[in-house]
Design an enzyme around this catalytic site. Structure first.
Site, mmCIF file in Angstrom:
data_model
loop_
_atom_site.group_PDB
_atom_site.id
_atom_site.type_symbol
_atom_site.label_atom_id
_atom_site.label_comp_id
_atom_site.label_asym_id
_atom_site.label_seq_id
_atom_site.Cartn_x
_atom_site.Cartn_y
_atom_site.Cartn_z
ATOM 1 C CE LYS A 58 5.642 -14.049 11.969
ATOM 2 N NZ LYS A 58 6.268 -13.615 10.713
ATOM 3 C CB THR A 84 10.121 -3.524 -1.051
ATOM 4 O OG1 THR A 84 9.558 -2.765 0.025
ATOM 5 C CG2 THR A 84 10.992 -2.635 -1.905
ATOM 6 C CG ASN A 138 13.062 2.625 1.366
ATOM 7 O OD1 ASN A 138 12.425 3.520 1.930
ATOM 8 N ND2 ASN A 138 12.938 1.366 1.688
ATOM 9 C CB CYS A 189 13.816 -0.989 4.305
ATOM 10 S SG CYS A 189 12.403 -1.877 4.948
HETATM 11 C C1 UDX Z 1 12.738 2.892 6.270
HETATM 12 C C2 UDX Z 1 11.943 4.012 5.607
HETATM 13 O O1 UDX Z 1 11.993 5.168 6.445
HETATM 14 C C3 UDX Z 1 10.497 3.570 5.439
HETATM 15 O O2 UDX Z 1 9.768 4.575 4.773
HETATM 16 C C4 UDX Z 1 10.489 2.285 4.607
HETATM 17 O O3 UDX Z 1 9.165 1.811 4.422
HETATM 18 C C5 UDX Z 1 11.299 1.217 5.301
HETATM 19 O O4 UDX Z 1 12.641 1.677 5.513
HETATM 20 P P1 UDX Z 1 13.117 1.921 8.663
HETATM 21 O O5 UDX Z 1 14.161 1.103 7.963
HETATM 22 O O6 UDX Z 1 12.154 1.246 9.575
HETATM 23 O O7 UDX Z 1 12.214 2.698 7.540
HETATM 24 O O8 UDX Z 1 13.869 2.988 9.556
HETATM 25 P P2 UDX Z 1 14.272 4.519 9.382
HETATM 26 O O9 UDX Z 1 13.681 5.251 10.496
HETATM 27 O O10 UDX Z 1 14.019 4.965 8.007
HETATM 28 O O11 UDX Z 1 15.876 4.452 9.616
HETATM 29 C C6 UDX Z 1 16.625 3.669 8.719
HETATM 30 C C7 UDX Z 1 18.082 3.741 9.149
HETATM 31 O O12 UDX Z 1 18.596 5.054 8.914
HETATM 32 C C8 UDX Z 1 18.296 3.446 10.628
HETATM 33 O O13 UDX Z 1 19.464 2.659 10.762
HETATM 34 C C9 UDX Z 1 18.531 4.812 11.238
HETATM 35 O O14 UDX Z 1 19.384 4.758 12.379
HETATM 36 C C10 UDX Z 1 19.213 5.533 10.090
HETATM 37 N N1 UDX Z 1 19.026 6.978 10.136
HETATM 38 C C11 UDX Z 1 17.778 7.489 9.950
HETATM 39 C C12 UDX Z 1 20.133 7.797 10.302
HETATM 40 O O15 UDX Z 1 21.264 7.324 10.477
HETATM 41 N N2 UDX Z 1 19.961 9.142 10.281
HETATM 42 C C13 UDX Z 1 18.730 9.708 10.103
HETATM 43 O O16 UDX Z 1 18.634 10.923 10.112
HETATM 44 C C14 UDX Z 1 17.600 8.852 9.943
#
Ligand code: UDX
Length: 438
Positions: free
Chosen positions: A35, A122, A211, A263
């Site tokens: 990496k 986390t 989260n 996450c």
């Molecule tokens: C998340 C948190 O947003 C972020 O602050 C934290 O640090 C890490 O976890 P991430 O997992 O990258 O970020 O994606 P995010 O955009 O939050 O979406 C998470 C999941 O929720 C995705 O599967 C997305 O499709 C889903 N989602 C999100 C929905 O189904 N509906 C929504 O309105 C928003």
């Protein structure tokens, strides 16, 4: 300042590159030599918009370097971040902290002058205490503090989330550590980013609570969408109608096939375990975990119903495999549950995803990967939108209709509104908008 970032995954690499872009001198460390070689060749092992340019710019400016042996850099560092993985532990669902503790043991003898060791991964409440105990035990005469500085980065938007955060949260046990972290984040103070300074365990809990709350919001709107389907309401208008109340807010109220990613599934489970162990179970979060797991399977039922009751012998075109757009990350993606279930029921799968097909290929069998969306639809009976990539938002629906043998178009991200469907022969279905059928 001199910063060491241990771990070059989604969090460590973005955080290290952004700290370098603030003008700090950053050494990113990973124990995976391949990496590090890749990164030193300017290749980025993950898909994150803008990260390759950011890394190139800062390595060229000699503010960012990648090494496998952290000893020298740790000895010179003002701040050492622990940004290694904390995956769900097999079996019991707790966060697996073995990598965090291994780093604490490794870096203890390397510390020289006063250094702030920061958990950016986390980590469950109390991990900072354990890290401090480990280092104190191995380096009793060294001056250091352990702090917590959780990240709130969304994949696909991580650089802007880092540079323009809603807040920076730091958990400290001394004024000295607080001052070091305030200096580190001073570039953000220029645009008045609020810094929430707490003691360590509060900072650790803030990350999980944030989260988990976002996951609850998604689980809530997903269940409201199912109710809308039954009572003839429109979930997007419900989301607008409640979201304009600034106590609720309009974001994270998009109905979908269930949340995924590295996450939400991991952090909700870890919080649930911590809370249950503490004798104060977070029953609402527990309910959302169950609801979200069930939802991915329920999507299979929707697809079967939309296909007339059976998918046996049918070719289903799946548009989008990643857990969300603008990432190649497949972790806990709904596609990982939905596609194998459809295959078990006799469906043949054609799939297209702009970024994650290489990653996806490690997870699926007997899938035909298409060149683009239309190639994916060619020869299929039905199409399912699983990930709302921008390039799926303006498909030529006449062409889609001609390509799909059974003209079944299942939009699990509510991308299409309705007016575009008029005039096509598409049999359209989506989530929580029963009035929109094409
Ligand atoms: C998340 C948190 O947003 C972020 O602050 C934290 O640090 C890490 O976890 P991430 O997992 O990258 O970020 O994606 P995010 O955009 O939050 O979406 C998470 C999941 O929720 C995705 O599967 C997305 O499709 C889903 N989602 C999100 C929905 O189904 N509906 C929504 O309105 C928003």
């Amino acid at each position: 300042m001199r910063v060491v970032m241990i771990g070059t995954g989604y969090v460590g690499l973005v955080s290290g590159a952004c700290f370098a872009d603030f003008g700090h001198h950053v050494t990113c460390v990973d124990n995976n030599p391949e990496k590090i070689e890749l990164l030193n060749r300017g290749e980025i092992p993950i898909f994150e918009p803008g990260l390759d340019e950011l890394v190139a710019k800062n390595t060229a400016a000699d503010r960012l370097k990648f090494v496998t042996d952290p000893a020298w850099a740790v000895g010179e560092a003002d701040v050492v971040f622990i940004a290694v993985g904390t995956p769900t532990r097999r079996g019991d669902g707790h966060a697996d902290l073995k990598y965090v503790y291994a780093v604490a043991e490794e870096l203890a003898p390397m510390l020289r002058d006063y250094t702030v060791v920061v958990t950016k991964s986390t980590v469950p409440v109390g991990t900072g205490d354990e890290v401090e105990t480990i280092i104190r035990g191995l380096a009793p005469d060294t001056e250091f503090d352990v702090a917590s500085n959780p990240e709130f980065l969304r994949e696909g938007a991580a650089i802007s989330d880092f540079k323009r955060p809603d807040r920076v949260v730091v958990g400290v046990e001394s004024d000295r550590a607080e001052q070091v972290l305030r200096t580190l984040y001073r570039p953000l103070n220029l645009n008045e980013t609020p810094m929430v300074v707490t003691e360590r365990s509060t900072s650790e809990l803030i990350k999980y609570a944030a989260n988990a709350f976002l996951a609850v919001k998604i689980g809530f709107i997903n269940e409201i969408a199912d109710l809308c389907d039954q009572v003839g309401a429109n979930v997007q208008q419900v989301a607008t109608g409640i979201g304009l109340d600034n106590r609720i807010g309009t974001k994270f109220l998009h109905a979908g096939p269930g949340y995924g990613g590295s996450c939400f599934p991991k952090d909700t489970l870890a919080l649930s375990k911590t809370a249950t162990k503490a004798g104060t179970p977070v029953t609402i979060v527990d309910a959302v975990i169950a609801s979200n797991d069930q939802r991915k399977l329920a999507m299979v039922e929707r697809i079967i119903t939309a296909c007339g009751g059976s998918v046996d012998g049918k070719t289903i075109a799946v548009l989008g495999l990643a857990f969300k757009p603008n990432t190649d990350d497949m972790r806990a993606a709904p596609s990982l549950v939905i596609i194998p279930e459809l295959q078990k029921l006799g469906a043949k799968i054609r799939a297209y995803d702009p970024e994650s097909m290489a990653e996806a290929n490690k997870n699926f069998e007997n899938i035909v990967y298409a060149e683009d969306a239309y190639d994916c639809l060619e020869g299929s009976h039905a199409a399912v939108i699983l990930t709302e990539w921008d390039q799926f938002r303006a498909l030529d629906l006449e062409r889609v209709s001609k390509l799909l043998k059974d003209k079944v178009f299942i939009d699990l991200r509510n991308i299409y509104r309705g007016e575009e469907l008029a005039g096509t022969e598409l049999v359209y279905s989506s989530l929580g908008r029963p009035g929109l059928t094409g």
